[in-house]
Write an enzyme that holds these catalytic residues in place. Sequence first.
Site: not given
Ligand code: E4P
Length: 220
Positions: A85
């Site tokens: 990521k």
């Molecule tokens: C995905 O790429 C993110 O890391 C994650 O889903 C963010 O989610 P949140 O808004 O629940 O922290």
Amino acid sequence: MELYLDTADVAAVKRLARILPLQGVTTNPSIVAKGGVPLWDVLPALQEALGGEGKLFAQVIAPQAEEMVKEAQQLFARVPGLVVKVPTTAEGLAAMKQLKILGIPTLGTAVYGAAQGLLAALAGAEYVAPYVNRLDAQGGDGIAMVQDLQQLLTLHAPHSKVLAASFRTPHQALSCLLAGCEAITLPLDVAEQLLGTPAVNAAIATFDKDWQGAFGSLTL
Ligand code: E4P
């Protein structure tokens, strides 16, 4: 479609992998920090919790492209098949382009706008992760953004998939699937909400009560 859990809770992954058709687990630095287990320990544990199969996602920490690429190479070498990521910043886009050339799969994360997501896809990201609830929480429209992003990728970057993320409700996740997203990642509380619908439990309790009223402890 692909269903992921957004967590570093190994026990929860093990429990839910028995029930749900999981493709794998997504993490981010906050999720790993919350779990308290260092990334290099938690990734193999998550892989084992998935039964040795399944895709893992882990995020780079560095802000500059060159360091992001080094971290991504390290991650990919230690966990084969892992998707790296990369935050969709200007530096992140530069890193995604380099990682594409190196054959390391990436996900463009922290996406708050359709054009930003399209840029990640055009930079070579295999997945793009729009933040639905975080955008809603800022007064935006997360689902409308996902609809636009999905349409843009279908038209201009069909090699890249929307992996919709950041949910507080099952309804948000289902809206993304209805918009045509090929992948979603659910936080544990949303996965639990999907599994534990109160009306379903009430219906089953009525079936039990009616059966026992008529037949006592007789089983099938
Ligand atoms: C995905 O790429 C993110 O890391 C994650 O889903 C963010 O989610 P949140 O808004 O629940 O922290």
